[in-house]
Design a protein around this motif. Structure first.
Motif, PDB file in Angstrom:
ATOM      1  N   VAL A  42       0.869  -1.365  -0.065  1.00  0.00           N
ATOM      2  CA  VAL A  42      -0.215  -0.109  -0.162  1.00  0.00           C
ATOM      3  C   VAL A  42       0.750   1.218   0.108  1.00  0.00           C
ATOM      4  N   HIS A  43       0.284   2.136  -0.511  1.00  0.00           N
ATOM      5  CA  HIS A  43       0.813   3.619  -0.318  1.00  0.00           C
ATOM      6  C   HIS A  43      -0.112   3.931   0.720  1.00  0.00           C
ATOM      7  N   PHE A  56      -2.884  -0.026  -3.726  1.00  0.00           N
ATOM      8  CA  PHE A  56      -3.412  -0.693  -2.515  1.00  0.00           C
ATOM      9  C   PHE A  56      -4.070  -1.908  -2.821  1.00  0.00           C
ATOM     10  N   LEU A  57      -3.173  -2.977  -2.583  1.00  0.00           N
ATOM     11  CA  LEU A  57      -3.253  -4.452  -2.740  1.00  0.00           C
ATOM     12  C   LEU A  57      -3.209  -5.207  -1.433  1.00  0.00           C
ATOM     13  N   CYS A 133       4.317   0.839   2.434  1.00  0.00           N
ATOM     14  CA  CYS A 133       4.914  -0.286   3.058  1.00  0.00           C
ATOM     15  C   CYS A 133       4.398  -1.797   2.428  1.00  0.00           C
ATOM     16  N   CYS A 134       4.861  -2.628   2.751  1.00  0.00           N
ATOM     17  CA  CYS A 134       4.535  -4.213   2.093  1.00  0.00           C
ATOM     18  C   CYS A 134       4.388  -4.834   3.518  1.00  0.00           C
ATOM     19  N   SER A 135       3.272  -5.546   3.944  1.00  0.00           N
ATOM     20  CA  SER A 135       3.285  -6.055   5.206  1.00  0.00           C
ATOM     21  C   SER A 135       2.807  -7.602   5.059  1.00  0.00           C
ATOM     22  N   PHE A 136       3.336  -8.188   5.858  1.00  0.00           N
ATOM     23  CA  PHE A 136       3.206  -9.815   5.664  1.00  0.00           C
ATOM     24  C   PHE A 136       2.658 -10.295   6.895  1.00  0.00           C
TER      25      PHE A 136
END
Length: 248
Positions: A42-43, A56-57, A133-136
């Protein structure tokens, strides 16, 4: 699958992707190989001002709907911490780095009850572009091993870069290249960015007002702009101006 092979295969797939859905699917598949079952790319600005250019994925499902409906994004510890560091962090580390307020702690608790019990976030920041960021995340009690998290960080970087490509980032090379500036012109640019007038800059730097006017004219020419506002934006996009310059 060996981690190096997983990273390389993911890169090949997302570089050939022609839609957000493909990038999300390939990244989720790689994340599952690493032990994660939820991802978000996401932004942060999307939550405030949704737009086609913003990324936004996610597959947070019901939690994603709650997150938006209750506007949790304004207090989400992961999003807030991603703005304050450049290194990936686990959500356990996040609580120490940036202790959440009462609402932030509640958000973490609710996320856990919706299948996001443990997580790992990779901040993404490109000068002149919205941060993200990218979150897992996983419903397991513990995160995958450190080597798997490092692989996830590589995968996150590639996924975000290819999502940026599809959304029209980066700006053209001509716009993003930083012109070479002398130390005095750079200092003048910094003062102008925080709103100082030519007369004030001359006093601060011990220069003649005519010299400052010449510097400002040169700066507008070098960046190809007509106004001080455009100059500040162009300098930030080129990476010459940061938040510490704008808000000293």
């Amino acid at each position: 699958m060996p981690l190096d092979r997983l990273i390389a295969d993911h890169a090949t797939l997302v570089r050939a992707a022609t839609s957000d859905a493909e990038i999300h699917a390939h990244t989720l598949s790689a994340a599952r190989e690493l032990g994660f079952d939820r991802i978000a790319i996401v932004h942060a600005l999307w939550f405030v001002r949704p737009g086609a250019r913003l990324i936004f994925l996610h597959n947070f499902d019901e939690w994603g709907e709650i997150f938006l409906a209750r506007r949790y994004y304004a207090h989400d510890p992961a999003l807030l911490t991603a703005r304050r560091t450049n290194k990936p962090f686990t959500w356990t580390e996040m609580v120490t780095m940036n202790p959440p307020d009462r609402l932030g702690a509640r958000i973490l608790g609710e996320a856990g009850r919706h299948g996001l019990r443990a997580g790992f976030t990779v901040p993404v920041a490109v000068p002149g572009e919205p941060g993200g960021c990218c979150s897992f995340a996983t419903d397991a009690d513990e995160l995958p091993p450190a080597a798997y998290r490092r692989a996830a960080a590589w995968i996150a970087g590639e996924a975000f870069e290819q999502a940026r490509r599809l959304h029209g980032y980066p700006v053209s090379v001509e716009d993003s290249e930083a012109p070479h500036l002398s130390p005095r012109r750079l200092e003048c640019l910094c003062w102008a960015t925080i709103g100082r007038t030519d007369a004030q800059i001359a006093l601060i730097m011990g220069l003649r007002p005519s010299t400052v006017r010449t510097y400002m004219r040169d700066l507008r020419y070098l960046f190809g702009v007509c106004s001080r506002t455009e100059l500040a934006r162009a300098a930030q996009r080129a990476g010459l101006i940061g938040l510490d310059d704008v808000f000293p």
